[in-house]
Structure formats: C-alpha cells, structure tokens
Design an enzyme around this catalytic site. Structure first.
Site, PDB file in Angstrom:
ATOM      1  N   ARG A  16       5.097   0.621  -5.485  1.00  0.00           N
ATOM      2  CA  ARG A  16       3.814   0.170  -4.940  1.00  0.00           C
ATOM      3  C   ARG A  16       3.637   0.664  -3.505  1.00  0.00           C
ATOM      4  NH1 ARG A  16       4.921  -2.594  -1.082  1.00  0.00           N
ATOM      5  NH2 ARG A  16       2.735  -2.626  -0.538  1.00  0.00           N
ATOM      6  N   GLY A  17       2.412   0.419  -2.975  1.00  0.00           N
ATOM      7  CA  GLY A  17       2.055   0.958  -1.660  1.00  0.00           C
ATOM      8  C   GLY A  17       1.387   2.306  -1.913  1.00  0.00           C
ATOM      9  N   ALA A  18       0.208   2.487  -1.307  1.00  0.00           N
ATOM     10  CA  ALA A  18      -0.603   3.658  -1.642  1.00  0.00           C
ATOM     11  C   ALA A  18       0.121   4.992  -1.418  1.00  0.00           C
ATOM     12  CB  ALA A  18      -1.894   3.614  -0.837  1.00  0.00           C
ATOM     13  N   GLY A  19       0.883   5.088  -0.343  1.00  0.00           N
ATOM     14  CA  GLY A  19       1.597   6.339  -0.065  1.00  0.00           C
ATOM     15  C   GLY A  19       2.736   6.557  -1.050  1.00  0.00           C
ATOM     16  N   CYS A 125      -0.035  -7.724   4.280  1.00  0.00           N
ATOM     17  CA  CYS A 125       0.549  -6.965   3.165  1.00  0.00           C
ATOM     18  C   CYS A 125       1.737  -6.139   3.642  1.00  0.00           C
ATOM     19  CB  CYS A 125      -0.468  -6.105   2.439  1.00  0.00           C
ATOM     20  SG  CYS A 125       0.120  -5.666   0.769  1.00  0.00           S
ATOM     21  N   ASP A 194      -5.686   1.458   1.267  1.00  0.00           N
ATOM     22  CA  ASP A 194      -5.575   2.091  -0.058  1.00  0.00           C
ATOM     23  C   ASP A 194      -6.661   3.144  -0.218  1.00  0.00           C
ATOM     24  OD1 ASP A 194      -4.422  -0.826  -0.375  1.00  0.00           O
ATOM     25  OD2 ASP A 194      -3.498   0.445  -1.902  1.00  0.00           O
ATOM     26  N   ASN A 204      -8.360  -2.346   1.280  1.00  0.00           N
ATOM     27  CA  ASN A 204      -6.931  -2.675   1.447  1.00  0.00           C
ATOM     28  C   ASN A 204      -6.653  -3.998   0.748  1.00  0.00           C
ATOM     29  OD1 ASN A 204      -4.338  -1.947   2.610  1.00  0.00           O
ATOM     30  ND2 ASN A 204      -4.609  -3.661   4.002  1.00  0.00           N
TER      31      ASN A 204
HETATM   32  P1  RI2 Z   1       1.062   2.203   2.494  1.00  0.00           P
HETATM   33  C1  RI2 Z   1      -0.756  -1.566  -0.748  1.00  0.00           C
HETATM   34  O1  RI2 Z   1      -1.247  -1.897  -1.996  1.00  0.00           O
HETATM   35  C2  RI2 Z   1      -1.300  -2.496   0.316  1.00  0.00           C
HETATM   36  O2  RI2 Z   1      -2.660  -2.810   0.138  1.00  0.00           O
HETATM   37  C3  RI2 Z   1      -1.060  -1.659   1.544  1.00  0.00           C
HETATM   38  O3  RI2 Z   1      -1.751  -2.112   2.674  1.00  0.00           O
HETATM   39  C4  RI2 Z   1      -1.559  -0.306   1.039  1.00  0.00           C
HETATM   40  O4  RI2 Z   1      -1.098  -0.238  -0.324  1.00  0.00           O
HETATM   41  C5  RI2 Z   1      -1.105   0.894   1.817  1.00  0.00           C
HETATM   42  O5  RI2 Z   1       0.282   1.015   1.742  1.00  0.00           O
HETATM   43  P2  RI2 Z   1      -0.281  -2.487  -3.174  1.00  0.00           P
HETATM   44  O6  RI2 Z   1       0.356  -1.281  -3.862  1.00  0.00           O
HETATM   45  O7  RI2 Z   1       0.701   3.479   1.807  1.00  0.00           O
HETATM   46  O8  RI2 Z   1       0.722  -3.445  -2.599  1.00  0.00           O
HETATM   47  O9  RI2 Z   1       0.648   2.170   3.919  1.00  0.00           O
HETATM   48  O10 RI2 Z   1      -1.247  -3.174  -4.117  1.00  0.00           O
HETATM   49  O11 RI2 Z   1       2.517   1.832   2.283  1.00  0.00           O
END
Ligand code: RI2
Length: 320
Positions: A16-19, A125, A194, A204
């Site tokens: 998880r996390g967009a990146g 988050c 996101d 986000n």
């Molecule tokens: P980075 C996450 O989504 C959160 O919303 C977080 O702020 C965003 O992605 C960006 O994350 P999720 O996958 O790329 O937890 O900065 O639903 O790590």
C-alpha cells in the site's frame, strides 16, 4: 513475483501507499515480461496488456498506479520483436523504480527546508514521502515533534508511529477526531497524495480534507508531498478521480453488521482537499502552489495519458 500475486497484494493493501503501489506494479510487469516465453511479438504484447489491465484494476484512486503502468508499457511501443519488447519493458520498469526512489529522496530534501527548528508537525495516514521530509528535517538537526493520527479503519497511523519512533522523533499518537482539539499545538501539516488534479485539489486518505479544513481555520500551513507521477493528466480533460469505496467489514465486524439490518456502512478510502486549503505541493521538481498543478501535468506528464511524457523521459533525454 507473479502479476496476479502482486495484484492481490495491492487489492488487500498488503502492498500500500501510492508510491509503493506504483513501484510494485512496475516490478510485476518487469517480472512478467521476463517470465513470458513466447517469441511472437503480438502474443507478447497481448500478454503484457492483460497483466497491465489486471494491475490497473486493483485500486482505482492512486493515479501513480496507471501512470507507472503506462510508463512501463511504453517500452513496447517501438519494439519489432518480442525480445525487443521484453527488453523495453525491463528497461523502463527499472527506470521507473529508480526514478521513483530518487524522487522520494529529492522531495525529502525540498520538504525538509519548509520545516523550521522547533516545529510541531501533524501528519495523517502513512505517506513515505511526507515521512521522508520529516525524517530529513530531524536528521539535519532540527528539533521537531510530530502528531500522528490513527487513520481508521486500516490504522496506517501505526506504521507511521513505528517509523517515527524508529527515527527517534518525539511523537504524539491521536485518534482522527482529536485533530481540532490539538490544532493550536501544531505549526505545520504535512501529508502525502494519491492523486493531484489539474486544479490543485489533492486526493488523499479519508480525513485529509477535515485535517486541512481545520488547519486552514487555525491558519496552520498545509504541505503536500507528492511525486510528479501522482498528478493526474486526464483531469485536464475533465475526468474525475474515482474514490475507492472499500468493504464495510473494514469498519464494522460482520456479526455486528448482521445484527443491524437497517444500518449501511460506508467506507470511502479517500477524500478530496480543495486547492485553497493547501499552501504548497512539494514535488521532486521543486515546490509549487497547488494552483500550478497544470504546469506539472503539462511539463512532465503531457496533456493526456495517451500522450504521456514524464520526467523520466526528459531526464534520460532519449528513450524509444
Ligand atoms: P505515499 C496512501 O493510501 C495514503 O493515502 C497516503 O497518504 C498516500 O497513499 C500516499 O502514500 P493507502 O494505500 O506514496 O494507504 O506517499 O490507501 O507513501
């Protein structure tokens, strides 16, 4: 790793996390290309397109995912043989992953400059880029403190406080609804994204817009840390970002829910913060006011994903 496995892990949020999602998808396409044995170019292309579609369908909101997939798949464009196509995909996947990691490092440097000695920062988050800015400020000797929210229903705040604790940063952990109670203790809000739309709105984690609204009311600055591949080219032509609604079981246990037949659980995973609640978006190309999002899309992503051109192409000078 197999594409189906990666797709499952993205769906279940094990990845998880967009990146991270974007890099995992690029890596899965690379592995898929390497494990596909056909020597027929058209068949190879079809196989890759199937894999790409599977990955893109996993989660609808983080635009980093289709942007990464599109970037990698452009490796097929000029290929005349399956071998060339395979090499193109492998090359571009490596390029995306490397540039993405580099972007996070750059944003950490740029973002840390906006953090002052003594600042108390609120984050919501778990964003690797937002945390990278905070950790870099701490590493450079600034005395900072962080407030981190819990982030119902998936509790990503736990990942955040573990990371901050590991970095030796003094942190207060609060429930999401306590933000307004503490906002006067906060000097700066830093969150990730996101997706960023052409009008500078930031999509986000659910709750971000409440945090930003509360910060605006209290005149606390809000910084968004976002790589350029989180900007959404298709918003230029009016396309809306789809907000993922996740299973109700994440919010309320099935047994309790069954006992309440008149109750419907709603579980949107993201919300939209309008540009007027955001002071700065820090990208690897530098910091911009949200109203300048269009410039990032024009310069680094092209008008539409169909004519996708990224910072990676510009940096390498030549590809395809
Ligand atoms: P980075 C996450 O989504 C959160 O919303 C977080 O702020 C965003 O992605 C960006 O994350 P999720 O996958 O790329 O937890 O900065 O639903 O790590």
């Amino acid at each position: 790793m197999f594409v189906t496995e990666t797709a499952e892990q993205i769906k279940s949020m094990e990845i998880r996390g967009a990146g991270r999602i974007a890099r995992a998808a690029a890596g899965a396409l690379r592995d898929h290309a390497l494990s596909t044995s056909t020597s027929d170019n058209a068949t190879f292309r079809q196989e890759m397109e199937r894999a790409a579609a599977l990955l893109v369908a996993t989660r609808p909101t983080a635009v980093s995912l289709p942007n990464a997939v599109h970037f990698v798949m452009a490796g097929l464009a000029a290929a005349k043989t399956a071998q060339e196509a395979q090499a193109g995909v492998v090359r571009r996947a490596g390029q995306f992953i490397g540039s993405s990691q580099h972007a996070v490092e750059n944003i950490a440097q740029f973002g840390a400059r906006h953090i002052r000695d003594g600042d108390v920062i609120l984050t919501h988050c778990n964003s690797e880029v937002a945390l990278a800015c905070i950790i870099e400020a701490h590493r450079s000797g600034k005395e900072i403190e962080v407030f981190a929210t819990e982030v119902r229903p998936r509790n990503q705040g736990l990942i955040t406080i573990r990371t901050l604790d590991g970095a030796g940063i003094k942190t207060s952990f609060i429930v999401d609804s306590a933000v307004r109670s503490f906002i006067h203790d906060i000097d700066l809000v830093i969150v990730g994204a996101d997706a960023v739309t052409v009008n500078g709105a930031v999509v986000n984690k659910i709750g971000t817009s409440q945090v930003a609204h509360t910060a605006a009311e209290a005149r606390v600055n809000v910084i968004v840390a976002a790589e350029t591949y989180k900007f959404a080219p298709r918003t230029v032509v009016g396309e809306l970002i789809q907000i993922e609604e996740r299973p109700p079981g994440e919010v309320l246990g099935d047994e309790i829910a069954r006992a309440l037949p008149h109750v419907t659980v709603r579980n949107p995973a993201f919300d939209v913060t309008p540009a007027e609640y955001i002071d700065l978006i820090v990208t690897e190309q530098g910091a911009i006011p949200p109203q300048m999002a269009y410039v990032i899309i024009r310069e680094y992503l092209g008008w539409d994903i169909g004519e996708f051109r990224t910072v990676f192409d510009l940096n390498s000078g030549h590809d395809d």
